[in-house]
Design a protein around this motif. Structure first.
Motif, PDB file in Angstrom:
ATOM      1  N   ILE A 199     -31.317 -20.559  13.169  1.00 48.86           N
ATOM      2  CA  ILE A 199     -29.935 -20.091  13.316  1.00 48.86           C
ATOM      3  C   ILE A 199     -29.878 -18.571  13.385  1.00 48.86           C
ATOM      4  O   ILE A 199     -29.005 -18.000  14.060  1.00 48.86           O
ATOM      5  N   HIS A 200     -30.811 -17.901  12.711  1.00 49.48           N
ATOM      6  CA  HIS A 200     -30.771 -16.441  12.746  1.00 49.48           C
ATOM      7  C   HIS A 200     -31.440 -15.877  13.993  1.00 49.48           C
ATOM      8  O   HIS A 200     -31.096 -14.766  14.428  1.00 49.48           O
ATOM      9  N   LEU A 201     -32.356 -16.605  14.586  1.00 45.45           N
ATOM     10  CA  LEU A 201     -32.823 -16.230  15.914  1.00 45.45           C
ATOM     11  C   LEU A 201     -31.687 -16.402  16.924  1.00 45.45           C
ATOM     12  O   LEU A 201     -31.503 -15.572  17.817  1.00 45.45           O
ATOM     13  N   LEU A 202     -30.915 -17.472  16.780  1.00 48.56           N
ATOM     14  CA  LEU A 202     -29.728 -17.656  17.623  1.00 48.56           C
ATOM     15  C   LEU A 202     -28.795 -16.463  17.482  1.00 48.56           C
ATOM     16  O   LEU A 202     -28.290 -15.918  18.483  1.00 48.56           O
ATOM     17  N   GLU A 203     -28.577 -16.051  16.257  1.00 49.22           N
ATOM     18  CA  GLU A 203     -27.690 -14.931  15.949  1.00 49.22           C
ATOM     19  C   GLU A 203     -28.202 -13.628  16.573  1.00 49.22           C
ATOM     20  O   GLU A 203     -27.436 -12.885  17.214  1.00 49.22           O
ATOM     21  N   SER A 204     -29.489 -13.358  16.413  1.00 47.71           N
ATOM     22  CA  SER A 204     -30.037 -12.094  16.924  1.00 47.71           C
ATOM     23  C   SER A 204     -30.147 -12.100  18.441  1.00 47.71           C
ATOM     24  O   SER A 204     -29.899 -11.078  19.092  1.00 47.71           O
ATOM     25  N   PHE A 205     -30.503 -13.236  19.024  1.00 45.82           N
ATOM     26  CA  PHE A 205     -30.563 -13.321  20.481  1.00 45.82           C
ATOM     27  C   PHE A 205     -29.164 -13.141  21.090  1.00 45.82           C
ATOM     28  O   PHE A 205     -29.012 -12.565  22.166  1.00 45.82           O
ATOM     29  N   THR A 206     -28.145 -13.656  20.389  1.00 43.57           N
ATOM     30  CA  THR A 206     -26.765 -13.463  20.841  1.00 43.57           C
ATOM     31  C   THR A 206     -26.422 -11.981  20.881  1.00 43.57           C
ATOM     32  O   THR A 206     -25.833 -11.483  21.855  1.00 43.57           O
ATOM     33  N   ALA A 207     -26.789 -11.261  19.828  1.00 43.78           N
ATOM     34  CA  ALA A 207     -26.504  -9.822  19.765  1.00 43.78           C
ATOM     35  C   ALA A 207     -27.299  -9.063  20.827  1.00 43.78           C
ATOM     36  O   ALA A 207     -26.768  -8.148  21.470  1.00 43.78           O
ATOM     37  N   LEU A 208     -28.554  -9.428  21.019  1.00 38.22           N
ATOM     38  CA  LEU A 208     -29.376  -8.736  22.006  1.00 38.22           C
ATOM     39  C   LEU A 208     -28.882  -9.010  23.425  1.00 38.22           C
ATOM     40  O   LEU A 208     -28.858  -8.112  24.275  1.00 38.22           O
ATOM     41  N   TYR A 209     -28.471 -10.248  23.673  1.00 34.78           N
ATOM     42  CA  TYR A 209     -28.018 -10.600  25.021  1.00 34.78           C
ATOM     43  C   TYR A 209     -26.765  -9.817  25.415  1.00 34.78           C
ATOM     44  O   TYR A 209     -26.545  -9.529  26.596  1.00 34.78           O
ATOM     45  N   GLU A 210     -25.961  -9.452  24.441  1.00 33.51           N
ATOM     46  CA  GLU A 210     -24.765  -8.656  24.738  1.00 33.51           C
ATOM     47  C   GLU A 210     -25.130  -7.306  25.346  1.00 33.51           C
ATOM     48  O   GLU A 210     -24.421  -6.791  26.220  1.00 33.51           O
ATOM     49  N   VAL A 211     -26.238  -6.709  24.883  1.00 29.03           N
ATOM     50  CA  VAL A 211     -26.623  -5.371  25.365  1.00 29.03           C
ATOM     51  C   VAL A 211     -27.758  -5.420  26.376  1.00 29.03           C
ATOM     52  O   VAL A 211     -28.073  -4.417  27.015  1.00 29.03           O
ATOM     53  N   TRP A 212     -28.396  -6.597  26.526  1.00 32.34           N
ATOM     54  CA  TRP A 212     -29.522  -6.735  27.452  1.00 32.34           C
ATOM     55  C   TRP A 212     -29.490  -8.144  28.039  1.00 32.34           C
ATOM     56  O   TRP A 212     -30.161  -9.045  27.536  1.00 32.34           O
ATOM     57  N   PRO A 213     -28.718  -8.375  29.087  1.00 33.10           N
ATOM     58  CA  PRO A 213     -28.564  -9.724  29.650  1.00 33.10           C
ATOM     59  C   PRO A 213     -29.773 -10.143  30.485  1.00 33.10           C
ATOM     60  O   PRO A 213     -29.682 -10.360  31.694  1.00 33.10           O
ATOM     61  N   ASP A 214     -30.898 -10.316  29.818  1.00 40.50           N
ATOM     62  CA  ASP A 214     -32.157 -10.678  30.463  1.00 40.50           C
ATOM     63  C   ASP A 214     -32.205 -12.185  30.731  1.00 40.50           C
ATOM     64  O   ASP A 214     -31.713 -12.987  29.930  1.00 40.50           O
TER      65      ASP A 214
END
Length: 465
Positions: free
Chosen positions: A230-245
């Protein structure tokens, strides 16, 4: 008598009644708005108090990063180890406060924490972040034996938040390196998802039978788990906002589907640990003695359930999935399950853990009302009220949860939150306000989200009711 004049008294009465109803509705709305504004004011005041008691007090200008241990009077008291999770959470929190308050002093605090992650906690030899450093004399030494996907996920979370507010490209570069390290070492290309427990070089431990090197969390080496997922989900969500890879999008979606459809059960709670192929780990058929000894590995965690409801909706929103009724239904089911079983109807607050026994019998095994669970409950209850205004008394439950937090968790003398509600642990009044597992991201995030929901600036509260 002129028949055209006969109805006039009748319509006059109706007009008066209608006017009365309109005025009454306006008075009700005014009273409701006034109450809502007062509630928002209380929560804003608590956010300000909470922030001021943590910062700048916790900033470690001697060793870098943030001080970890404070007693109930907010005096430095403890080993002051540097734990990746709490250090990274401070970076996330200060960066988030910088954006919320439009205050660059918090950006500098986040930059201070970022530099510590970059310079002291990143493993320059084998990549990834170390889990734990300890003060030995005047120096910091790595004391963790392995690495953790969970810990690295929080590093990524903090880096993404810091980049968002600072636009420091070096922070985004380090976040990308962290994601690449997780992809290379922790991701399972066969069954999907991630292993949490890793050796220092990032390799898995599936073939190890003996813990002859003192690896961290060796008992969990063969399993995947809900907490890191769940926390990888959380961090990937935050990263995707600034880096839509593109690959990041794929992994974020993969995690969302795994958590929603596999880790979350049909009843509406998360399985804590699972085999590599996602077979649930259960001690249900073991003796009560063995099961209770390993409670932390297998139980129903109401705090994680209500937290995950929010994290799934956040991920779905960030992915741009329209009309995501599957995620919406599962999120609501998880909150409803926690309310139906893990909620204290008399006093408010969510219990820590329960257990489903063989045959479907269930019991509350740990009645503690842990601080972070109450914070996540506050956030998710109001989110459900905003998304489903015509279903269930979510808003009334949110208000009851806030009353519980205000009266049983907040220390109105020294500031901050007790580690547990005073109704389930009166001695919490004199327990540590901060330690490596108790920082402030849960409650500060919750208060910020709630304030945004109350003032109409939160973007996940679409009406699904």
């Amino acid at each position: 008598m002129n028949p055209l004049r006969q109805p006039r008294p009748f319509f006059g009465v109706l007009g008066l009644v209608g006017l009365f109803l309109v005025l009454s509705c306006q008075e009700d709305r005014t009273a409701s708005d006034s109450h809502k504004n007062a509630l928002q004011g209380e929560i804003e005041t608590e956010l300000n108090h909470l922030v001021k008691v943590w910062y700048p007090k916790t900033i470690d200008t001697v060793n870098g990063g943030f001080w970890s241990d404070f007693n109930h009077r907010w005096e430095k008291d403890g080993e002051q180890k540097k734990f990746l999770v709490s250090q990274a959470r401070h970076v996330w929190t200060t960066a988030t406060l910088a954006q919320f308050f439009h205050d660059d002093s918090y950006t500098e605090m986040a930059a201070h924490g970022y530099r510590f992650l970059r310079d002291r906690m990143w493993d320059k030899e084998q990549g990834g972040f170390h889990s734990l450093l300890a003060l030995e004399g005047d120096s910091l030494t790595v004391v963790s034996k392995g690495k953790s996907a969970y810990g690295n996920s929080f590093a990524l979370y903090g880096l993404a938040a810091y980049y968002k507010v600072s636009k420091d490209s070096s922070a985004l570069d380090l976040a990308k390196k962290t994601f690449a390290w997780l992809e290379e070492h922790a991701h399972d290309s066969v069954y999907g998802g991630y292993f949490d427990v890793l050796q220092r070089d990032g390799s898995w431990m599936l073939d190890l039978d003996e813990n002859d090197k003192g690896y961290d969390n060796f008992i969990r080496k063969d399993w995947k788990d809900q907490n890191s997922s769940i926390h990888l989900l959380e961090s990937f969500t935050a990263l995707y906002e600034v880096w839509p890879d593109a690959l990041l999008h794929k992994r974020l979606e993969e995690l969302l589907v795994l958590i929603r459809d596999t880790i979350a059960t049909d009843k509406g709670y998360l399985t804590l640990h699972l085999e590599r192929d996602w077979t649930p780990v259960s001690f249900r058929d073991s003796s009560d003695t063995y099961r209770k000894k390993h409670f932390y590995l297998d139980h129903v965690s109401f705090g994680h359930d209500v937290e995950t409801a929010f994290l799934m909706l956040e991920a779905s929103h960030r992915l741009g999935i329209t009309n995501d009724s599957l995620t919406a239904r599962k999120a609501q089911q998880m909150v409803d399950h926690a309310l139906e079983w893990g909620w204290d109807e008399k006093n408010g607050g969510f219990y820590d853990g329960g257990y489903y026994r063989a045959g479907g019998k269930r019991s509350i095994e740990n009645r503690a009302k842990v601080w972070w669970t109450q914070a996540e409950g506050l956030n998710s209850l109001l989110l459900m009220a905003e998304r489903h205004p015509r279903e269930k008394p979510y808003y009334a439950l949110f208000e009851k949860q806030w009353t519980y937090i205000r009266t049983k968790l907040i220390d109105h003398d020294y500031g901050g939150w007790y580690p547990e509600g005073l109704d389930t642990d009166p001695s919490a009044k004199t327990k540590a306000k901060a330690q490596i597992w108790k920082a402030n991201y849960h409650n500060i995030r919750s208060l910020i989200n709630v304030i945004k929901m109350l003032n109409g600036t939160f973007d996940l509260n679409e009406d699904e009711g």
